[in-house]
Every structure is written in C-alpha cells, then in structure tokens.
Design a protein around this motif. Structure first.
Motif, PDB file in Angstrom:
ATOM      1  N   ALA A  13      -6.419   0.856   4.379  1.00  0.00           N
ATOM      2  CA  ALA A  13      -6.570   2.230   3.886  1.00  0.00           C
ATOM      3  C   ALA A  13      -6.958   3.096   5.079  1.00  0.00           C
ATOM      4  O   ALA A  13      -7.810   2.716   5.877  1.00  0.00           O
ATOM      5  CB  ALA A  13      -7.634   2.311   2.805  1.00  0.00           C
ATOM      6  N   GLU A  30     -15.459   6.691   3.557  1.00  0.00           N
ATOM      7  CA  GLU A  30     -14.717   7.954   3.608  1.00  0.00           C
ATOM      8  C   GLU A  30     -14.893   8.687   4.930  1.00  0.00           C
ATOM      9  O   GLU A  30     -13.940   9.212   5.490  1.00  0.00           O
ATOM     10  CB  GLU A  30     -15.124   8.859   2.439  1.00  0.00           C
ATOM     11  CG  GLU A  30     -14.595   8.398   1.109  1.00  0.00           C
ATOM     12  CD  GLU A  30     -15.083   9.238  -0.064  1.00  0.00           C
ATOM     13  OE1 GLU A  30     -15.964  10.102   0.134  1.00  0.00           O
ATOM     14  OE2 GLU A  30     -14.580   9.021  -1.170  1.00  0.00           O
ATOM     15  N   PRO A  76     -11.386   8.492  -6.498  1.00  0.00           N
ATOM     16  CA  PRO A  76     -11.522   7.477  -5.446  1.00  0.00           C
ATOM     17  C   PRO A  76     -12.492   6.372  -5.865  1.00  0.00           C
ATOM     18  O   PRO A  76     -13.459   6.613  -6.581  1.00  0.00           O
ATOM     19  CB  PRO A  76     -12.075   8.247  -4.248  1.00  0.00           C
ATOM     20  CG  PRO A  76     -11.775   9.674  -4.528  1.00  0.00           C
ATOM     21  CD  PRO A  76     -11.758   9.820  -6.023  1.00  0.00           C
ATOM     22  N   ASN A  81      -3.038  -0.016  -2.419  1.00  0.00           N
ATOM     23  CA  ASN A  81      -2.460   0.767  -3.517  1.00  0.00           C
ATOM     24  C   ASN A  81      -3.573   1.268  -4.428  1.00  0.00           C
ATOM     25  O   ASN A  81      -4.751   1.149  -4.106  1.00  0.00           O
ATOM     26  CB  ASN A  81      -1.419  -0.070  -4.281  1.00  0.00           C
ATOM     27  CG  ASN A  81      -2.003  -1.331  -4.870  1.00  0.00           C
ATOM     28  OD1 ASN A  81      -3.183  -1.399  -5.202  1.00  0.00           O
ATOM     29  ND2 ASN A  81      -1.182  -2.355  -5.009  1.00  0.00           N
ATOM     30  N   PRO A 122      -6.743   7.478   6.779  1.00  0.00           N
ATOM     31  CA  PRO A 122      -6.804   8.887   6.416  1.00  0.00           C
ATOM     32  C   PRO A 122      -5.546   9.320   5.673  1.00  0.00           C
ATOM     33  O   PRO A 122      -4.468   8.746   5.867  1.00  0.00           O
ATOM     34  CB  PRO A 122      -6.890   9.604   7.763  1.00  0.00           C
ATOM     35  CG  PRO A 122      -7.225   8.565   8.762  1.00  0.00           C
ATOM     36  CD  PRO A 122      -6.790   7.258   8.209  1.00  0.00           C
ATOM     37  N   GLU A 123      -5.693  10.309   4.847  1.00  0.00           N
ATOM     38  CA  GLU A 123      -4.568  10.850   4.074  1.00  0.00           C
ATOM     39  C   GLU A 123      -3.446  11.270   5.026  1.00  0.00           C
ATOM     40  O   GLU A 123      -3.674  11.959   6.014  1.00  0.00           O
ATOM     41  CB  GLU A 123      -5.040  12.059   3.274  1.00  0.00           C
ATOM     42  CG  GLU A 123      -3.991  12.644   2.374  1.00  0.00           C
ATOM     43  CD  GLU A 123      -4.161  12.221   0.936  1.00  0.00           C
ATOM     44  OE1 GLU A 123      -3.227  12.429   0.172  1.00  0.00           O
ATOM     45  OE2 GLU A 123      -5.219  11.688   0.589  1.00  0.00           O
ATOM     46  N   GLY A 124      -2.242  10.814   4.742  1.00  0.00           N
ATOM     47  CA  GLY A 124      -1.076  11.204   5.524  1.00  0.00           C
ATOM     48  C   GLY A 124      -0.818  10.357   6.757  1.00  0.00           C
ATOM     49  O   GLY A 124       0.149  10.596   7.475  1.00  0.00           O
ATOM     50  N   THR A 136      -7.740   1.508  -4.112  1.00  0.00           N
ATOM     51  CA  THR A 136      -8.280   2.787  -3.648  1.00  0.00           C
ATOM     52  C   THR A 136      -8.798   3.710  -4.751  1.00  0.00           C
ATOM     53  O   THR A 136      -9.451   4.691  -4.451  1.00  0.00           O
ATOM     54  CB  THR A 136      -7.219   3.560  -2.838  1.00  0.00           C
ATOM     55  OG1 THR A 136      -6.089   3.814  -3.671  1.00  0.00           O
ATOM     56  CG2 THR A 136      -6.807   2.780  -1.603  1.00  0.00           C
ATOM     57  N   SER A 137      -8.505   3.407  -5.999  1.00  0.00           N
ATOM     58  CA  SER A 137      -8.957   4.285  -7.078  1.00  0.00           C
ATOM     59  C   SER A 137      -9.934   3.554  -7.998  1.00  0.00           C
ATOM     60  O   SER A 137     -10.151   2.362  -7.871  1.00  0.00           O
ATOM     61  CB  SER A 137      -7.768   4.808  -7.891  1.00  0.00           C
ATOM     62  OG  SER A 137      -7.244   3.785  -8.694  1.00  0.00           O
ATOM     63  N   ALA A 146     -11.959   9.495   7.582  1.00  0.00           N
ATOM     64  CA  ALA A 146     -11.679  10.894   7.924  1.00  0.00           C
ATOM     65  C   ALA A 146     -11.641  11.088   9.436  1.00  0.00           C
ATOM     66  O   ALA A 146     -10.934  11.965   9.937  1.00  0.00           O
ATOM     67  CB  ALA A 146     -12.721  11.809   7.289  1.00  0.00           C
ATOM     68  N   SER A 152      -7.080   8.967 -10.523  1.00  0.00           N
ATOM     69  CA  SER A 152      -7.219  10.086  -9.594  1.00  0.00           C
ATOM     70  C   SER A 152      -8.607  10.156  -8.953  1.00  0.00           C
ATOM     71  O   SER A 152      -8.855  11.018  -8.117  1.00  0.00           O
ATOM     72  CB  SER A 152      -6.924  11.404 -10.315  1.00  0.00           C
ATOM     73  OG  SER A 152      -7.884  11.627 -11.314  1.00  0.00           O
TER      74      SER A 152
END
Length: 171
Positions: free
Chosen positions: A35, A125, A117, A49, A37-39, A53-54, A129, A115
């Motif tokens: 996992a 996190e 985290p 998945n 950072p976003e993008g 992560t959720s 980040a 939705s």
C-alpha cells in the motif's frame, strides 16, 4: 490462522526488490500486499485491495449483528402481535426477519465500510503520505521468524513495524 507482518519500505525500488525476495523465498504472491500513497504507480508490486485497505470486514460484521438484532425484534413484535395463521405466536417470523435483517445490515454496512480506511493501517498514513510504501505479508506462524530475518538482512533500509497476531484466511 496466519500472522501479518508490517514493513515500511522507503521507495519503489526497495519495495520491488522485497517483492522479488519474498517470491524467491516461496511466499505466495497472493499473501504479499503493498500500500502506498494515493496515485502511486505500483507496477511490479502486488497492490493491496479493499480487503486490506478498508474497514469493509469490520463494518459487515457490525452490520450483521445490528441488522439481525433489529430484525429479530421486529419479527418478535410481528409474530406476537400480528399472527397470520390463527391466534398462536409465529416464531418463524422472528427467525426469518432476523436472518433477513442480518443480510441487509451486513450489505448496507459493508457499502459504508468499503469507503472507510482500515483502522489497522491508520498508524501508517503519515509515512505513506511522505512517499513510503507499506508491505504487509500474511504468513503461517512457522514462517514468520524466517521471513522477518530475510527482510531484515536483505533490506536494512526498511523498518519493521510490527505483527498482527491473527489474520483470517479470507483476508
């Protein structure tokens, strides 16, 4: 039951090498999760998945319990106060509405939980980040020490971040 170990990798190159080392050590690719950072481009890595992560699993369990309880109460009221056949209470209505309430509760709560985290990953996190990559490996108890030693030796740049005692097989 398996144990999940957590490692923070400093960059993509280190994460890709760790993936290669774990596969060479005969760790099943399906049990390795990354996992970041976003993008971030996770090419060459087995990205985590929604199961990892959720909060979907916790939410579904909670929804099942609450939905079943509400369904049972509604079923008891309906079975006692509004019997369809005769004057005797209809206990089957309570069971049926309890199961139906559990299914609807689990489904609706999982739609919300997907939705949110994961609470297990909240402590990572900040590091993600900053661009670091989280490695999660699900292992049988007998392999944990060997894999931790491998990662520590082969990746001194990585940081061991702990171990989760019991990971269900379906995660």
């Amino acid at each position: 039951m398996r144990r999940r170990i957590y490692w923070l990798m400093p960059d993509l190159a280190s994460a890709r090498q760790a993936m290669h080392d774990l596969v060479q050590a005969r760790v099943d690719v399906a049990r390795i999760h990354f996992a970041g950072p976003e993008g971030m481009d996770m090419t060459g890595l087995h990205a985590a998945n929604v199961w990892q992560t959720s909060d979907v699993v916790h939410a579904a369990k909670t929804g099942w319990v609450i939905g079943s309880a509400c369904g049972m109460v509604a079923g008891l009221v309906a079975g006692l106060l509004f019997p369809v056949m005769g004057d005797d209470p209809e206990w089957e209505v309570a069971v049926l509405l309890g199961v139906l309430g559990g299914v609807v509760g689990a489904w609706s709560a999982s739609m919300i939980g997907i939705s949110i985290p994961s609470i297990r990953l909240r402590r990572f996190e900040g590091a993600m980040a900053e661009g670091r990559i989280l490695l999660m490996v699900d292992l049988p108890r007998s392999r944990v020490q060997d894999i931790e030693a491998l990662l520590q030796t082969a990746h001194p740049e990585a940081h061991f971040e702990g171990e989760e005692q019991q990971v269900p097989a379906f995660r």
